[in-house]
Design a protein around this motif. Structure first.
Motif, mmCIF file in Angstrom:
data_model
loop_
_atom_site.group_PDB
_atom_site.id
_atom_site.type_symbol
_atom_site.label_atom_id
_atom_site.label_comp_id
_atom_site.label_asym_id
_atom_site.label_seq_id
_atom_site.Cartn_x
_atom_site.Cartn_y
_atom_site.Cartn_z
ATOM 1 N N SER A 170 0.881 -1.368 0.172
ATOM 2 C CA SER A 170 0.436 -0.245 0.335
ATOM 3 C C SER A 170 0.833 1.429 -0.146
ATOM 4 N N SER A 201 -3.723 1.588 -2.855
ATOM 5 C CA SER A 201 -4.163 2.616 -2.850
ATOM 6 C C SER A 201 -5.216 3.365 -2.438
ATOM 7 N N ASN A 270 -9.158 3.535 5.600
ATOM 8 C CA ASN A 270 -8.136 3.548 5.586
ATOM 9 C C ASN A 270 -7.694 1.558 5.793
ATOM 10 N N ALA A 274 -4.576 -0.987 4.764
ATOM 11 C CA ALA A 274 -3.743 -1.131 6.142
ATOM 12 C C ALA A 274 -3.641 -3.260 5.980
ATOM 13 N N SER A 277 -2.621 -5.729 2.093
ATOM 14 C CA SER A 277 -1.039 -5.476 2.070
ATOM 15 C C SER A 277 -0.154 -5.634 3.121
ATOM 16 N N THR A 280 2.575 -0.622 4.508
ATOM 17 C CA THR A 280 2.684 0.852 4.344
ATOM 18 C C THR A 280 3.534 0.537 3.854
ATOM 19 N N THR A 294 -4.193 5.964 7.789
ATOM 20 C CA THR A 294 -4.069 4.123 7.739
ATOM 21 C C THR A 294 -2.740 3.499 8.476
ATOM 22 N N ALA A 298 -2.464 -0.351 10.405
ATOM 23 C CA ALA A 298 -1.128 -1.327 10.213
ATOM 24 C C ALA A 298 -0.406 -1.231 10.980
#
Length: 416
Positions: A170, A201, A270, A274, A277, A280, A294, A298
């Motif tokens: 991300s 994104s 958001n 996170a 992926s 991030t 975000t 993560a």
């Protein structure tokens, strides 16, 4: 078999026709003639019209009853006391009764069974697909959200590309990006695509748009998570870009078609960016940038987090510097460093089952420590392995996504 019966007041035959048009792929459970499979998928469509993203009350209810019974209870007007008894909670608790009563009121005010049917019709109109957790393409990182996991996803684009999320990064950042930030975002997106990563994104102006544009121009897969319906291409200035993303990659949202983006929905969107992926990376962010939200998601889920430094005099990079200083984000300055964050030394998800990874890599060292019963928390593992805490957190995130470890009340443990 499907006959003349109905579910939530909608005839099974109509439900089957609606779902056939939005099945994730030929032969999926969306086309099943079995009533239970049909009802479960339609229940998720209906609930998605009622539930705001991240509603953990709804997630807990579905976890206890399953989508079919949860939808029946909400649509049929079951009261809070009865519902608490059905899920094994104390119906005499005034606090729980009050909370659930409020939840039922807001759900019933937002959607209905007929709204679910209309959502399916609108999705078919833009060739979107309804994805459920039982589908093979369901992103493997989403269960980490617990009760906040989406009830369903609406996907626009070739659903076979969903498997690309298994190896993705991300790239996020400020809408008011500088030329420096956009340059780094475009170079990073193209470089990560060259290395086999999908770029994830949020489709916004600034860093998001630069990352998507570079991936599309380079012929790589990019995925945009939207804060509204996948038929509402927002912002309007990115309509053409988002259409191209849908043509060559994926547009994904957890709200049904017709839903309007709101500030709250952007923040909840958001968490999906996170969660799905391998890592991030915040390219550029001011001190109060929304992209820090975000990054927070993560970090909370133990996902690898990177930040690109900028000039110390630039307010546009103050958020990145803060992530590095206060939140142990890894400072990344090259595409290779970003790729290593998501997949160090080829030992991440691209290498298959973690046991096949290099035992001397961070993932292998951390996995060995966890399997030896020295899991606990990341600080314990950092002390045991001699790795920096941020590298331990990153390794745990990758290993959890690969299904090798899990977080329990006692700390990190090897998955069975």
């Amino acid at each position: 078999m499907i006959g003349t019966s109905a579910f939530l007041g909608i005839p099974h035959r109509r439900i089957a026709t609606l779902l056939d048009a939005v099945a994730p792929e030929p032969g999926s459970s969306g086309r099943s003639a079995e009533s239970e499979a049909l009802e479960a998928r339609f229940a998720r469509a209906v609930l998605s019209t009622m539930i705001e993203p991240g509603d953990t009350d709804a997630g807990a209810l579905m976890g206890a009853l399953g989508p079919i019974e949860a939808a029946r209870c909400v649509v049929d007007g079951v009261d809070a006391a009865d519902l608490l008894a059905r899920v094994g909670a104390d119906p005499s608790s005034a606090r729980q009764r009050s909370r659930l009563t409020g939840a039922l009121e807001r759900w019933r005010a937002r959607g209905s069974a007929e709204a679910g049917a209309r959502a399916l019709e609108m999705a078919a109109h833009v060739h979107a697909r309804l994805l459920a957790p039982e589908d093979a393409g369901w992103p493997q990182g989403l269960p980490s959200l617990g009760a906040g996991e989406p009830v369903a996803l609406w996907v626009r684009g070739d659903p076979t590309r969903l498997e690309r999320l298994d190896r993705s990064v991300s790239l996020v950042g400020a809408r008011a990006a500088t030329g420096y930030g956009e340059h780094v975002a475009m170079e990073s997106a193209a470089g990560l695509g060259d290395r086999g990563f999908a770029v994830v994104s949020g489709g916004a102006y600034g860093i998001d748009g630069a990352a998507h544009r570079a991936a599309v121009a380079s012929g790589h897969v990019t995925v945009a998570f939207l804060a509204g319906g996948v038929d509402r291409l927002y912002p309007a200035g990115h309509s053409d870009l988002l259409r191209r993303v849908g043509d060559t990659g994926l547009l994904i949202g957890e709200l049904p078609c017709g839903s309007t983006p709101t500030r709250w929905r952007f923040l909840m969107r958001n968490r999906l960016i996170a969660a799905v992926s391998g890592a991030t990376v915040v390219i550029e962010a001011g001190h109060r940038s929304g992209s820090l939200n975000t990054a927070g998601h993560a970090a909370e889920m133990g996902r690898p987090l990177g930040a690109v430094p900028g000039p110390v005099t630039s307010p546009a990079s103050a958020g990145c510097h803060r992530l590095i200083r206060e939140y142990a984000a890894t400072c990344v300055t090259t595409v290779d460093e970003m790729a290593e964050l998501a997949d160090p030394i080829g030992a991440g998800r691209d290498a298959g089952y973690p046991e096949g990874a290099d035992p001397d890599s961070p993932d292998g060292v951390v996995l060995s420590a966890v399997r030896a019963g020295r899991g606990g928390d990341p600080e314990d593992l950092a002390h045991t392995t001699g790795l920096a805490s941020r590298h331990v957190v990153a390794a745990l995130g990758r290993l959890e996504l690969a299904g090798a470890v899990r977080l329990t009340g006692r700390g990190w443990e090897a998955a069975p």
